[in-house]
Scaffold this motif. Structure first.
Motif, PDB file in Angstrom:
ATOM      1  N   LYS A   1      25.353 -83.227  32.761  1.00 25.45           N
ATOM      2  CA  LYS A   1      25.903 -83.730  34.018  1.00 25.45           C
ATOM      3  C   LYS A   1      24.861 -83.664  35.127  1.00 25.45           C
ATOM      4  O   LYS A   1      24.726 -84.603  35.932  1.00 25.45           O
TER       5      LYS A   1
ATOM      6  N   LYS B   1      33.678 -77.300  26.068  1.00 24.51           N
ATOM      7  CA  LYS B   1      33.748 -77.981  27.358  1.00 24.51           C
ATOM      8  C   LYS B   1      34.745 -79.137  27.286  1.00 24.51           C
ATOM      9  O   LYS B   1      34.713 -79.967  26.362  1.00 24.51           O
TER      10      LYS B   1
ATOM     11  N   THR C   1      34.840 -81.700  29.118  1.00 25.13           N
ATOM     12  CA  THR C   1      34.181 -82.992  29.307  1.00 25.13           C
ATOM     13  C   THR C   1      33.518 -83.509  28.034  1.00 25.13           C
ATOM     14  O   THR C   1      33.050 -84.649  28.001  1.00 25.13           O
TER      15      THR C   1
ATOM     16  N   LEU D   1      34.715 -86.844  26.874  1.00 23.45           N
ATOM     17  CA  LEU D   1      34.144 -88.031  27.510  1.00 23.45           C
ATOM     18  C   LEU D   1      32.841 -88.440  26.821  1.00 23.45           C
ATOM     19  O   LEU D   1      32.555 -89.632  26.648  1.00 23.45           O
TER      20      LEU D   1
ATOM     21  N   LEU E   1      41.376 -83.187  28.681  1.00 23.73           N
ATOM     22  CA  LEU E   1      40.950 -83.139  30.077  1.00 23.73           C
ATOM     23  C   LEU E   1      41.895 -82.328  30.951  1.00 23.73           C
ATOM     24  O   LEU E   1      41.471 -81.743  31.960  1.00 23.73           O
TER      25      LEU E   1
END
Length: 405
Positions: free
Chosen positions: A272, A295, A297, A300, A357
């Motif tokens: 990120k 994680k 994320t 994604l 999420l």
């Protein structure tokens, strides 16, 4: 006062710690920066005079007076006579001892008229009368308002650097204790107690690296430009050239190179941070970054991986025929393993994307169990919330010339 034969401390060489060694020192460890024989204190103890010697000194003062005191002090040649007499009264033997002198020492020993000729400033009196000596003015216990001019601040810092045998790059590792031990606390207070504020103000022409200070200036990482400066510095420090060099960075890489606070600002994710701050540097493929297990994320990133595979192999309906070797060829195996290791398990995870999420809150018991189950599955993962500043910086001791961990 003997101003020409001041005894010298041992000249035994003291090796200054390297930046790597310095930052690994914990707050409970005595700073090795200033050896005991270099601390700013008198070379020999100042012993108060016995009463009998004080009486003799008073008698010698009366003998020294020729006429009244005003006439005596009007003659500047008598000022040195008075200072020698005062030194005997106070038990001073060396120049160092005068750093302990206060205005009251003059006032209570017939020195008011002398002080009047120096603007009632005892430090000015001392340094003017003994003008042939080199004085470090900040070492006097009382200094007047306005003393710390920009020029004086620079002089002090140059003196401190020479005293510690450190170049400016090593000044990043100075602590408040180092200033306190070397008569610099008042200077630091002028800069809100911040070493970084002090150094950047005193030497604005030097290219300081704020992330290397013990405390990064407040709100520093809010500005993306500052994050870019750090990443450019990190690239030079770790010789990061290719995209793969960046993909291989781990949380430890940042923790060992003064970047853990920055990483926290980006959810502790190198992916990120790097893709947000430097999106134009490479054609980033998020799944190639080191996987941070657990994680949210990651779902994604998995979606980006599946989209890439679909693009390469004719759509999602063809993914069942994609081999693991083909996935490994584009660097997606580790991310796939995070979601079961197969295309089928990955597709199932994507159907529950919202749950990943926005998971349901876990109880403390279940959170502890999950943490215990993960254990040390990946030594490259580092939870920066559970590690101290000193532990993070101790990674420096495992580095040689900035070799990436």
């Amino acid at each position: 006062m003997n101003t020409t034969s001041t005894p010298q401390t041992s000249t035994t060489s003291t090796t200054s710690p390297t930046p790597q060694q310095r930052v690994a020192i914990t707050s409970s460890t005595i700073s090795p920066i200033t050896p005991r024989d270099q601390l700013t204190k008198p070379l020999t103890p100042i012993k108060p005079l016995p009463l009998s010697r004080k009486r003799k000194a008073e008698e010698s003062y009366k003998e020294m007076m020729v006429g009244d005191e005003s006439q005596f002090f009007a003659n500047k040649d008598n000022h040195i006579k008075y200072m020698k007499w005062l030194a005997s009264m106070l038990g001073y033997r060396y120049q160092e001892h005068w750093y302990k002198c206060r205005r009251v020492d003059f006032a209570s020993n017939h020195g008011k008229l002398l002080l009047a000729q120096y603007g009632d400033d005892h430090i000015k009196a001392i340094t003017t009368i003994y003008a042939d000596q080199k004085w470090e003015l900040w070492r006097f216990p009382t200094i007047r308002k306005g003393f710390w001019t920009q020029e004086m601040q620079r002089e002090y810092m140059e003196w401190l650097g020479k005293r510690l045998d450190w170049d400016k790059e090593q000044w990043h590792f100075l602590t408040k204790r180092d200033f306190a031990r070397n008569s610099g606390s008042q200077l630091l207070e002028m800069h809100d107690g911040s070493i970084s504020n002090a150094l950047t103000s005193i030497f604005p022409e030097y290219s300081w690296k704020p992330w290397m200070f013990d405390k990064v200036p407040e709100d520093y990482w809010i500005h993306k430009g500052n994050a870019r400066l750090y990443l450019e510095w990190l690239a030079d420090r770790l010789k990061l050239v290719s995209a793969q060099d960046w993909y291989d960075l781990t949380q430890r890489s940042f923790g060992a190179n003064y970047g853990f606070k920055l990483l926290q600002a980006y959810n502790k994710s190198p992916w990120k941070l790097i893709t947000t701050v430097m999106p134009e540097l490479h054609s980033w493929e998020s799944w190639r970054f080191r996987v941070l297990k657990g994680k949210r994320t990651n779902i994604l990133i998995l979606e980006e991986l599946i989209n890439k595979l679909s693009e390469l192999h004719g759509g999602r309906d063809q993914l069942a025929n994609v081999s693991l070797e083909a996935i490994e060829d584009i660097g997606g195996k580790d991310m796939l393993d995070e979601f079961g290791g197969s295309i089928a398990s990955a597709m199932e995870a994507l159907t529950n994307k919202d749950k990943y999420l926005n998971p349901e809150p876990k109880t403390k018991k279940s959170s502890a169990a999950a943490s215990s189950k993960r254990g040390d599955d990946d030594d490259d993962d580092l939870d920066l919330d559970d590690i101290s500043f000193e532990d993070l910086n101790s990674f420096e001791s495992d580095m040689s010339g900035g070799i990436r961990l």
